[in-house]
Design a protein around this motif. Sequence first.
Motif, PDB file in Angstrom:
ATOM      1  N   PHE A 171       0.829  -1.203   0.000  1.00 30.01           N
ATOM      2  CA  PHE A 171       0.000   0.000   0.000  1.00 30.01           C
ATOM      3  C   PHE A 171       0.869   1.260   0.000  1.00 30.01           C
ATOM      4  O   PHE A 171       0.509   2.275  -0.597  1.00 30.01           O
ATOM      5  N   VAL A 172       2.024   1.182   0.657  1.00 26.85           N
ATOM      6  CA  VAL A 172       2.976   2.300   0.626  1.00 26.85           C
ATOM      7  C   VAL A 172       3.603   2.396  -0.757  1.00 26.85           C
ATOM      8  O   VAL A 172       3.778   3.496  -1.307  1.00 26.85           O
ATOM      9  N   LYS A 173       3.930   1.247  -1.331  1.00 25.35           N
ATOM     10  CA  LYS A 173       4.516   1.225  -2.677  1.00 25.35           C
ATOM     11  C   LYS A 173       3.563   1.860  -3.685  1.00 25.35           C
ATOM     12  O   LYS A 173       3.986   2.577  -4.604  1.00 25.35           O
ATOM     13  N   LYS A 174       2.263   1.618  -3.509  1.00 18.37           N
ATOM     14  CA  LYS A 174       1.260   2.220  -4.396  1.00 18.37           C
ATOM     15  C   LYS A 174       1.334   3.750  -4.333  1.00 18.37           C
ATOM     16  O   LYS A 174       1.248   4.426  -5.356  1.00 18.37           O
ATOM     17  N   ILE A 175       1.512   4.282  -3.118  1.00 22.16           N
ATOM     18  CA  ILE A 175       1.619   5.737  -2.959  1.00 22.16           C
ATOM     19  C   ILE A 175       2.872   6.245  -3.657  1.00 22.16           C
ATOM     20  O   ILE A 175       2.843   7.279  -4.352  1.00 22.16           O
ATOM     21  N   GLN A 176       3.973   5.554  -3.468  1.00 20.93           N
ATOM     22  CA  GLN A 176       5.221   5.953  -4.122  1.00 20.93           C
ATOM     23  C   GLN A 176       5.041   6.014  -5.637  1.00 20.93           C
ATOM     24  O   GLN A 176       5.514   6.948  -6.301  1.00 20.93           O
ATOM     25  N   ASP A 177       4.345   5.028  -6.192  1.00 24.32           N
ATOM     26  CA  ASP A 177       4.114   4.983  -7.641  1.00 24.32           C
ATOM     27  C   ASP A 177       3.241   6.154  -8.100  1.00 24.32           C
ATOM     28  O   ASP A 177       3.495   6.756  -9.155  1.00 24.32           O
ATOM     29  N   ILE A 178       2.210   6.474  -7.316  1.00 26.28           N
ATOM     30  CA  ILE A 178       1.327   7.601  -7.655  1.00 26.28           C
ATOM     31  C   ILE A 178       2.119   8.902  -7.665  1.00 26.28           C
ATOM     32  O   ILE A 178       2.007   9.720  -8.591  1.00 26.28           O
ATOM     33  N   VAL A 179       2.940   9.092  -6.619  1.00 32.68           N
ATOM     34  CA  VAL A 179       3.730  10.314  -6.507  1.00 32.68           C
ATOM     35  C   VAL A 179       4.741  10.422  -7.650  1.00 32.68           C
ATOM     36  O   VAL A 179       4.883  11.488  -8.269  1.00 32.68           O
ATOM     37  N   TYR A 180       5.428   9.332  -7.937  1.00 33.95           N
ATOM     38  CA  TYR A 180       6.428   9.346  -9.011  1.00 33.95           C
ATOM     39  C   TYR A 180       5.782   9.665 -10.366  1.00 33.95           C
ATOM     40  O   TYR A 180       6.301  10.486 -11.138  1.00 33.95           O
ATOM     41  N   SER A 237       2.782  11.152 -10.934  1.00 32.77           N
ATOM     42  CA  SER A 237       2.219  12.506 -10.938  1.00 32.77           C
ATOM     43  C   SER A 237       3.314  13.551 -11.098  1.00 32.77           C
ATOM     44  O   SER A 237       3.168  14.518 -11.854  1.00 32.77           O
ATOM     45  N   PHE A 238       4.415  13.355 -10.382  1.00 31.24           N
ATOM     46  CA  PHE A 238       5.536  14.306 -10.457  1.00 31.24           C
ATOM     47  C   PHE A 238       6.149  14.302 -11.851  1.00 31.24           C
ATOM     48  O   PHE A 238       6.503  15.363 -12.388  1.00 31.24           O
ATOM     49  N   SER A 239       6.238  13.111 -12.451  1.00 30.55           N
ATOM     50  CA  SER A 239       6.784  12.997 -13.810  1.00 30.55           C
ATOM     51  C   SER A 239       5.900  13.702 -14.831  1.00 30.55           C
ATOM     52  O   SER A 239       6.370  14.143 -15.880  1.00 30.55           O
ATOM     53  N   GLU A 240       4.606  13.827 -14.519  1.00 30.26           N
ATOM     54  CA  GLU A 240       3.649  14.506 -15.394  1.00 30.26           C
ATOM     55  C   GLU A 240       3.611  16.014 -15.146  1.00 30.26           C
ATOM     56  O   GLU A 240       2.809  16.726 -15.743  1.00 30.26           O
ATOM     57  N   GLY A 241       4.460  16.490 -14.234  1.00 25.27           N
ATOM     58  CA  GLY A 241       4.553  17.921 -13.981  1.00 25.27           C
ATOM     59  C   GLY A 241       3.631  18.437 -12.891  1.00 25.27           C
ATOM     60  O   GLY A 241       3.504  19.653 -12.700  1.00 25.27           O
ATOM     61  N   LYS A 242       3.008  17.531 -12.169  1.00 29.72           N
ATOM     62  CA  LYS A 242       2.103  17.949 -11.101  1.00 29.72           C
ATOM     63  C   LYS A 242       2.878  18.175  -9.807  1.00 29.72           C
ATOM     64  O   LYS A 242       3.918  17.535  -9.568  1.00 29.72           O
ATOM     65  N   ALA A 243       2.392  19.103  -8.990  1.00 28.03           N
ATOM     66  CA  ALA A 243       2.974  19.333  -7.669  1.00 28.03           C
ATOM     67  C   ALA A 243       2.357  18.323  -6.702  1.00 28.03           C
ATOM     68  O   ALA A 243       1.200  17.933  -6.844  1.00 28.03           O
ATOM     69  N   ILE A 244       3.129  17.922  -5.716  1.00 30.19           N
ATOM     70  CA  ILE A 244       2.699  16.857  -4.801  1.00 30.19           C
ATOM     71  C   ILE A 244       2.377  17.411  -3.417  1.00 30.19           C
ATOM     72  O   ILE A 244       3.111  18.243  -2.875  1.00 30.19           O
ATOM     73  N   VAL A 245       1.277  16.919  -2.863  1.00 27.11           N
ATOM     74  CA  VAL A 245       0.915  17.216  -1.481  1.00 27.11           C
ATOM     75  C   VAL A 245       0.793  15.880  -0.737  1.00 27.11           C
ATOM     76  O   VAL A 245       0.106  14.967  -1.213  1.00 27.11           O
ATOM     77  N   ILE A 246       1.492  15.773   0.381  1.00 20.02           N
ATOM     78  CA  ILE A 246       1.382  14.578   1.220  1.00 20.02           C
ATOM     79  C   ILE A 246       0.689  14.970   2.515  1.00 20.02           C
ATOM     80  O   ILE A 246       1.176  15.837   3.242  1.00 20.02           O
ATOM     81  N   VAL A 247      -0.439  14.348   2.805  1.00 18.75           N
ATOM     82  CA  VAL A 247      -1.135  14.588   4.071  1.00 18.75           C
ATOM     83  C   VAL A 247      -0.603  13.571   5.078  1.00 18.75           C
ATOM     84  O   VAL A 247      -0.827  12.368   4.940  1.00 18.75           O
ATOM     85  N   GLY A 248       0.141  14.066   6.049  1.00 24.53           N
ATOM     86  CA  GLY A 248       0.740  13.153   7.022  1.00 24.53           C
ATOM     87  C   GLY A 248       1.769  13.859   7.876  1.00 24.53           C
ATOM     88  O   GLY A 248       1.930  15.078   7.827  1.00 24.53           O
ATOM     89  N   PRO A 282       8.839   8.086   8.903  1.00 16.58           N
ATOM     90  CA  PRO A 282       9.665   7.500   7.834  1.00 16.58           C
ATOM     91  C   PRO A 282       8.894   7.187   6.560  1.00 16.58           C
ATOM     92  O   PRO A 282       9.455   7.280   5.464  1.00 16.58           O
ATOM     93  N   GLU A 283       7.620   6.845   6.682  1.00 17.62           N
ATOM     94  CA  GLU A 283       6.833   6.584   5.472  1.00 17.62           C
ATOM     95  C   GLU A 283       6.706   7.845   4.634  1.00 17.62           C
ATOM     96  O   GLU A 283       6.894   7.814   3.406  1.00 17.62           O
ATOM     97  N   VAL A 284       6.412   8.963   5.279  1.00 11.75           N
ATOM     98  CA  VAL A 284       6.245  10.240   4.571  1.00 11.75           C
ATOM     99  C   VAL A 284       7.576  10.708   4.004  1.00 11.75           C
ATOM    100  O   VAL A 284       7.646  11.196   2.862  1.00 11.75           O
ATOM    101  N   ILE A 285       8.634  10.566   4.783  1.00 16.74           N
ATOM    102  CA  ILE A 285       9.978  10.945   4.308  1.00 16.74           C
ATOM    103  C   ILE A 285      10.329  10.148   3.046  1.00 16.74           C
ATOM    104  O   ILE A 285      10.851  10.687   2.067  1.00 16.74           O
ATOM    105  N   GLY A 286      10.022   8.844   3.076  1.00 21.11           N
ATOM    106  CA  GLY A 286      10.296   7.998   1.915  1.00 21.11           C
ATOM    107  C   GLY A 286       9.472   8.398   0.705  1.00 21.11           C
ATOM    108  O   GLY A 286       9.986   8.480  -0.410  1.00 21.11           O
ATOM    109  N   ILE A 287       8.174   8.648   0.914  1.00 25.88           N
ATOM    110  CA  ILE A 287       7.294   9.043  -0.191  1.00 25.88           C
ATOM    111  C   ILE A 287       7.774  10.342  -0.830  1.00 25.88           C
ATOM    112  O   ILE A 287       7.796  10.482  -2.061  1.00 25.88           O
ATOM    113  N   ASN A 288       8.172  11.287   0.000  1.00 23.04           N
ATOM    114  CA  ASN A 288       8.659  12.577  -0.503  1.00 23.04           C
ATOM    115  C   ASN A 288       9.880  12.399  -1.397  1.00 23.04           C
ATOM    116  O   ASN A 288      10.138  13.197  -2.304  1.00 23.04           O
TER     117      ASN A 288
END
Length: 279
Positions: A97-106, A108-119, A124-130
């Motif tokens: 489930f964390v890996k899914k978030i990482q994939d979404i962020v990667y 979205s960011f590759s598509e030029g979107k800005a990322i918001v993480i609620v957390g 460490p999970e949020v640090i990793g996702i960022n």
Amino acid sequence: MKIEVAEFAGFCFGVKRAMDMAWKELENAKENIYSLGQLIHNTQAVGKYKEKGLKVIDAVEGKISGSIIIRSHGVSLDVYNALKEQNVSIVDATCPFVKKIQDIVYKSFSEGKAIVIVGNPKHPEVIGINGWCKNSAKIVKTIDDIESYSWDDSEYSVVAQTTMNIDQYEHIKKKLTATVDHIEFHNTICLATKERQDASKILSKKAQAMIVIGGYHSSNTQKLTEICSQNCPTFHVETKEELDMSLISSYSHLGITAGASTPDWIITEVVEYIQENSK
């Protein structure tokens, strides 16, 4: 005394998977086995793995000889790249489930979107996702954090820490919707988190008092404590040794829940200790 354990309590799928993977590696170890950070936020459980030979390191420094386990919280893309450069054997126990978030962020960011993480920005999970958007995310833990950022006309993609308090997330989502023009939400709060929070809320409304079992550094355990505290007296402990029977012996109906990093044997020990000392 009636002792009632919440319908959903203790190890979630991601944590159990990580612990099983780590134990299998230790059972078959022919070289050093490291984990990058504590496998889970439970000192007692990790202690058993250290006794088995697990070496816990906080960062990749110098040459590593052996295998390294990526814990369930996951790590940044830079960490993966650093490990691959060393040719070290990687055992990836990142929660799916964390890996899914990482994939979404990667993506979205590759598509030029800005990322918001609620957390929690320190988790460490949020640090990793960022680390999957070059550490560029706006991290929002509370509604007040939204006011601290400047928001432009970018397209924003929002993800949530898997253990985020659901009610808090909904409040933040409402505020972000009113603040930002172009925004898409990915509700990535784990089902196991919702199940534990809902079960704890229901039980805490029935019981006279609640005991929440789990590590003091465990985000999801802290949230269970917050939820239960809204409905009845609540005591957060890591082990049976921390129970103060003088504080709980007067209650006739005691509820028990546990964080997703709490193994069954610790829950059983707490229940049996209360049973033995409340007679």
